[in-house]
Design an enzyme around this catalytic site. Structure first.
Site, PDB file in Angstrom:
ATOM      1  N   SER A   1       1.080  -1.046  -0.071  1.00  0.00           N
ATOM      2  CA  SER A   1      -0.025  -0.048  -0.142  1.00  0.00           C
ATOM      3  C   SER A   1       0.849   1.261   0.153  1.00  0.00           C
ATOM      4  O   SER A   1       1.733   1.513  -0.930  1.00  0.00           O
ATOM      5  CB  SER A   1      -0.969  -0.042   1.141  1.00  0.00           C
ATOM      6  OG  SER A   1      -1.760   1.091   1.355  1.00  0.00           O
TER       7      SER A   1
ATOM      8  N   HIS B   1      -2.737  -0.925  -3.425  1.00  0.00           N
ATOM      9  CA  HIS B   1      -3.588  -0.069  -2.926  1.00  0.00           C
ATOM     10  C   HIS B   1      -3.363   1.114  -3.830  1.00  0.00           C
ATOM     11  O   HIS B   1      -2.612   1.921  -3.501  1.00  0.00           O
ATOM     12  CB  HIS B   1      -3.611   0.340  -1.473  1.00  0.00           C
ATOM     13  CG  HIS B   1      -4.062  -0.976  -0.702  1.00  0.00           C
ATOM     14  ND1 HIS B   1      -4.194  -0.931   0.708  1.00  0.00           N
ATOM     15  CD2 HIS B   1      -4.529  -2.186  -0.816  1.00  0.00           C
ATOM     16  CE1 HIS B   1      -4.454  -2.101   1.047  1.00  0.00           C
ATOM     17  NE2 HIS B   1      -4.629  -2.698   0.293  1.00  0.00           N
TER      18      HIS B   1
ATOM     19  N   ASP C   1      -4.018  -5.200   5.952  1.00  0.00           N
ATOM     20  CA  ASP C   1      -4.243  -6.030   4.698  1.00  0.00           C
ATOM     21  C   ASP C   1      -3.214  -6.755   4.223  1.00  0.00           C
ATOM     22  O   ASP C   1      -2.119  -6.405   4.163  1.00  0.00           O
ATOM     23  CB  ASP C   1      -4.837  -5.157   3.608  1.00  0.00           C
ATOM     24  CG  ASP C   1      -5.355  -5.989   2.266  1.00  0.00           C
ATOM     25  OD1 ASP C   1      -5.852  -6.783   2.418  1.00  0.00           O
ATOM     26  OD2 ASP C   1      -5.086  -5.366   1.009  1.00  0.00           O
TER      27      ASP C   1
END
EC number: 3.1.1.61
Length: 369
Positions: free
Chosen positions: A188, A215, A311
């Protein structure tokens, strides 16, 4: 002591809006504003802020040029604001190459379901990147662009994307002896630079497919995949529904969608789906990792890189239960030590690696070094 922030934008409305949001958090303080890149460079030197928020399109000097000059003279964590257009995506990636640490869309409604969520997101991003103030990186030195639409030749020099200062190679890696059929990487915040650093070091004959979960907004992933493809020896593409996974090809999950793997090892395909509103992330690392565990079992070499949140932890847990290998990026080389920390703290990762040595470790593990 509050984190000192310099807000840079040619729009008086946006300067005021961002300043109000930042100042409403007790840990943050806007110490000054700048109306163009030149003024930002001068104030960065004079005021030494902990974080700078930076617009891209400004008169006198644009944000990308300002980032380069600031990183050369007085390295400072920089959060870029950009438009969610194709050109905006390309400019944002240029800013990350120049040394910016993270970015957010200028239209807050595009990044959050309500104002409170958007306010919190901006505040948390500033706080997170401020932690890198004492450990700043240099901008990415990019190789010259290819002169044709073909991918660069294997002899082309890879771009040394920036991160932690290079460490001496004191550890000689040894392959575990496991056999793999897929590499999976989730990341991310800080991921674009991290992925560029790793992927540009992989050879054309990398022995199996690579799935990438970053992301990123929907309008950014095509531009990011295209950029990586021009820099890498392997092929990099934005994943499409029905893609058959092929060795030496990296598939970047499209923003705003979920990427799953279907079929069986050796003949697997990608499914690109909306995924509903229940998931916090689109794409979601857990979704792709979980599907990889079901299809490939113990044949996945997976990594969780820099990023905010957790995540990837549950997907990595599924991969570990299936017998696959999970590595995490180490704290020192992360822009945000969130996702890798979640995996490491849960005891899921078998190795914690500095970014500048992950590609080397991969090549040893798959038998190419």
């Amino acid at each position: 002591m509050a984190i000192k922030v310099l807000v840079v934008d040619d729009s008086s409305f946006f300067r005021r809006r961002v300043s109000e949001i930042i100042n409403s958090e007790s840990r943050l303080e806007v110490i000054d504003v700048a109306v163009n890149g030149r003024e930002a460079v001068e104030k960065a030197k004079a005021l030494k802020p902990d974080v700078i928020t930076m617009d891209i399109e400004m008169p006198v000097m644009d944000g990308i040029t300002a980032v380069r000059e600031i990183m050369a003279a007085s390295p400072t964590p920089i959060l870029m604001f950009s438009s969610l257009t194709h050109d905006g995506a390309k400019a944002t990636l240029d800013a990350l190459d120049a040394g910016a640490l993270d970015f957010l869309p200028k239209k807050f409604e595009d990044i959050a379901r309500n104002r409170d969520e958007a306010v919190s997101l901006l505040q948390q991003r500033v706080i997170q990147i401020a932690s890198k103030r004492a450990f700043m990186r240099r901008p990415v030195a990019r190789p010259a662009a290819a002169t044709s639409s073909a991918r660069p030749l294997a002899s082309r020099t890879a771009a040394p994307a920036a991160s932690a200062p290079a460490r001496p190679a004191t550890t000689k890696f040894r392959a575990s002896g496991k056999k793999y059929q897929l590499t999976a990487i989730g990341t991310s915040t800080g991921g674009p630079v991290a992925l560029q650093k790793i992927l540009t070091r992989l050879p054309m004959n990398y022995p199996h497919p690579i799935v990438l979960i970053q992301h990123m907004p929907a309008t950014f992933t095509a531009a990011f995949a295209s950029r990586l493809n021009t820099l890498c020896k392997i092929q990099v593409k934005e994943a499409q529904d029905g893609d058959v996974l092929q060795a030496g090809v990296a598939y970047l999950a499209p923003g705003g969608k979920q990427m799953m793997i279907d079929g069986r090892a050796g003949a697997a395909r990608l499914r690109i789906i909306d995924g509903g509103d229940r998931m916090n992330y689109k794409p979601c690392v857990d979704v792709t990792f979980g599907s990889a565990a079901k299809v490939y079992g113990d044949k996945v070499l997976s990594m969780v890189l820099t990023g905010m949140g957790a995540d990837g932890r549950e997907g990595a847990r599924m991969l570990k239960s299936a017998g696959s290998t999970i590595w995490a990026q180490d704290e020192e080389s992360c822009v945000v030590y969130g996702m890798p920390q979640a995996v490491a703290k849960a005891g899921i990762s078998s190795e914690d690696l500095p970014l500048d040595r992950i590609a080397e470790r991969m090549l040893v593990e798959v038998g190419l070094a």
